[in-house]
Design an enzyme around this catalytic site. Structure first.
Site, PDB file in Angstrom:
ATOM      1  N   SER A   6       0.662  -1.204   0.016  1.00 53.04           N
ATOM      2  CA  SER A   6       0.138   0.106   0.117  1.00 53.04           C
ATOM      3  C   SER A   6       0.712   1.612   0.042  1.00 53.04           C
ATOM      4  O   SER A   6       1.769   1.393   1.189  1.00 53.04           O
ATOM      5  CB  SER A   6      -0.906   0.122   1.539  1.00 53.04           C
ATOM      6  OG  SER A   6      -1.151   0.976   1.762  1.00 53.04           O
ATOM      7  N   HIS A  31      -1.252  -1.252  -4.326  1.00 55.75           N
ATOM      8  CA  HIS A  31      -2.560  -0.854  -3.693  1.00 55.75           C
ATOM      9  C   HIS A  31      -2.387   0.618  -3.059  1.00 55.75           C
ATOM     10  O   HIS A  31      -1.906   0.600  -3.000  1.00 55.75           O
ATOM     11  CB  HIS A  31      -2.152  -1.924  -1.957  1.00 55.75           C
ATOM     12  CG  HIS A  31      -4.208  -1.494  -1.522  1.00 55.75           C
ATOM     13  ND1 HIS A  31      -4.979  -2.292  -2.024  1.00 55.75           N
ATOM     14  CD2 HIS A  31      -4.545  -0.706  -0.430  1.00 55.75           C
ATOM     15  CE1 HIS A  31      -6.230  -1.904  -1.093  1.00 55.75           C
ATOM     16  NE2 HIS A  31      -5.864  -0.587  -0.300  1.00 55.75           N
ATOM     17  N   ASP A  33      -4.683   3.263  -2.045  1.00 57.63           N
ATOM     18  CA  ASP A  33      -5.608   4.379  -0.888  1.00 57.63           C
ATOM     19  C   ASP A  33      -6.137   6.073  -1.015  1.00 57.63           C
ATOM     20  O   ASP A  33      -5.459   6.714  -0.901  1.00 57.63           O
ATOM     21  CB  ASP A  33      -5.020   3.555   0.492  1.00 57.63           C
ATOM     22  CG  ASP A  33      -5.339   2.995   0.963  1.00 57.63           C
ATOM     23  OD1 ASP A  33      -6.480   1.998   0.757  1.00 57.63           O
ATOM     24  OD2 ASP A  33      -3.723   2.260   2.050  1.00 57.63           O
ATOM     25  N   HIS A  64      -8.527   1.313  -3.973  1.00 62.49           N
ATOM     26  CA  HIS A  64      -9.170   1.075  -2.920  1.00 62.49           C
ATOM     27  C   HIS A  64      -9.879   3.180  -3.318  1.00 62.49           C
ATOM     28  O   HIS A  64      -9.361   3.388  -1.855  1.00 62.49           O
ATOM     29  CB  HIS A  64      -8.493   0.424  -1.881  1.00 62.49           C
ATOM     30  CG  HIS A  64      -9.290   0.551  -1.004  1.00 62.49           C
ATOM     31  ND1 HIS A  64      -8.740   0.718   0.726  1.00 62.49           N
ATOM     32  CD2 HIS A  64     -10.790   0.780  -0.382  1.00 62.49           C
ATOM     33  CE1 HIS A  64      -9.680  -0.039   1.966  1.00 62.49           C
ATOM     34  NE2 HIS A  64     -11.053   0.313   0.511  1.00 62.49           N
ATOM     35  N   MET A  66     -12.223   5.181  -1.159  1.00 62.78           N
ATOM     36  CA  MET A  66     -12.789   5.449   0.847  1.00 62.78           C
ATOM     37  C   MET A  66     -13.239   6.553   0.046  1.00 62.78           C
ATOM     38  O   MET A  66     -13.380   7.681   0.681  1.00 62.78           O
ATOM     39  CB  MET A  66     -11.297   5.106   1.899  1.00 62.78           C
ATOM     40  CG  MET A  66     -11.270   3.987   1.835  1.00 62.78           C
ATOM     41  SD  MET A  66      -9.788   3.555   2.611  1.00 62.78           S
ATOM     42  CE  MET A  66      -8.596   3.503   1.764  1.00 62.78           C
TER      43      MET A  66
HETATM   44  C1  DX5 Z   1      -6.687   1.125   5.570  1.00 65.28           C
HETATM   45  C2  DX5 Z   1      -6.289   1.055   4.573  1.00 65.28           C
HETATM   46  C3  DX5 Z   1      -4.423  -0.003   3.760  1.00 65.28           C
HETATM   47  C4  DX5 Z   1      -3.308   0.591   4.467  1.00 65.28           C
HETATM   48  C5  DX5 Z   1      -3.127  -0.585   5.090  1.00 65.28           C
HETATM   49  O1  DX5 Z   1      -7.147   2.843   5.480  1.00 65.28           O
HETATM   50  O2  DX5 Z   1      -7.271   0.554   3.398  1.00 65.28           O
HETATM   51  O3  DX5 Z   1      -4.558  -0.110   2.369  1.00 65.28           O
HETATM   52  O4  DX5 Z   1      -3.245   1.807   4.382  1.00 65.28           O
HETATM   53  O5  DX5 Z   1      -1.066  -0.106   5.827  1.00 65.28           O
HETATM   54  P1  DX5 Z   1      -0.531  -0.273   7.218  1.00 65.28           P
HETATM   55  O6  DX5 Z   1      -0.394  -2.065   6.589  1.00 65.28           O
HETATM   56  O7  DX5 Z   1       0.186   0.117   7.550  1.00 65.28           O
HETATM   57  O8  DX5 Z   1      -1.911  -1.559   7.977  1.00 65.28           O
HETATM   58 ZN    ZN Z   2      -6.356   0.526   1.624  1.00 62.63          ZN
END
Ligand code: DX5
Ligand code: ZN
Length: 218
Positions: A6, A31, A33, A64, A66
């Site tokens: 990510s 990935h 975010d 992803h 959000m």
């Molecule tokens: C959370 C995101 C994740 C996050 C994962 O809001 O969707 O993708 O960045 O990060 P780690 O691995 O640090 O929990």
């Molecule tokens: Zn994510």
């Protein structure tokens, strides 16, 4: 098995170098975010940033969203070179339409479910999606601790997939390190998003190899 670092955990002052480092580490997907400051209490980056790193690698871009109104971003992200668009089941009645909009752009469809949301909420959509994203932390920030209470949801998703002869990937996201990736793999996950535990390593390639071994052993 898919390992998807990510980028949220990367050094944002060096995004090009971080993208190249991820590709050289033999990650499977990148990935991305996307946070809108509304669906989650944080803002990350948008399609312009994704477009600027797209030429650096051929890794599939796993986006992803959000976001409270993800539909306004579908075309911009498709044009920026996204391969998968994941929306949240918490958006409710719109989900069916949103899935078809993503498909009509020729992209793979992901559906995400937050820790407090029951897994039954995704059941009506399982035959229409490519990726089921089981959130293992509450979204909004990297670096949080894995929530083990989400594991039964992964098990249920794997059971439904088998019972119904479906092929969606089961992706986990949040607090994933070698130990929690192994737990998720035992529960049935096959796709692992990891931010902090991979970008924090000097040798990301070794870190990814170790994560693959941990999952294989599980
Ligand atoms: C959370 C995101 C994740 C996050 C994962 O809001 O969707 O993708 O960045 O990060 P780690 O691995 O640090 O929990
Ligand atoms: Zn994510």
């Amino acid at each position: 098995m898919i390992i998807a670092p990510s980028l949220l955990a990367a050094d944002f002052s060096r995004l090009a170098a971080e993208t190249l480092r991820t590709a050289r580490a033999k990650a499977d997907w990148l990935h991305l975010d996307i946070m809108d400051g509304h669906f989650v209490p944080n803002i990350s980056f948008g399609p312009t940033v994704v477009k600027s790193i797209r030429p650096l690698t051929r890794m599939p871009f796993d986006v992803h969203l959000m976001c409270a109104r993800p539909e306004i971003l579908f075309e911009p992200f498709a044009n920026a070179g996204a391969d998968h668009l994941t929306i949240h089941v918490e958006l409710g009645d719109n989900v069916k339409d949103l899935i078809w909009k993503i498909k009509s752009l020729g992209l793979q469809v992901g559906l995400a479910v937050n820790p407090p949301t029951p897994i039954s909420s995704v059941q009506p959509y399982l035959s229409q999606i490519d990726i089921l994203l089981v959130m293992t932390v509450n979204p909004g920030f990297g670096g949080q601790s894995f929530i083990p209470e989400t594991l039964p949801k992964v098990q249920q998703a794997a059971a439904w997939r088998k019972e119904n002869g479906l092929t969606y990937r089961i992706e986990v996201d949040g607090g994933i390190n070698n130990a929690t990736a192994a737990e998720c793999a035992r529960a049935g996950a096959d796709t692992f998003v990891a931010g902090t535990s991979l970008y924090g390593q000097r040798q990301m390639k070794r870190a990814i190899e170790k994560m693959r071994k941990a999952v294989d052993k599980a």
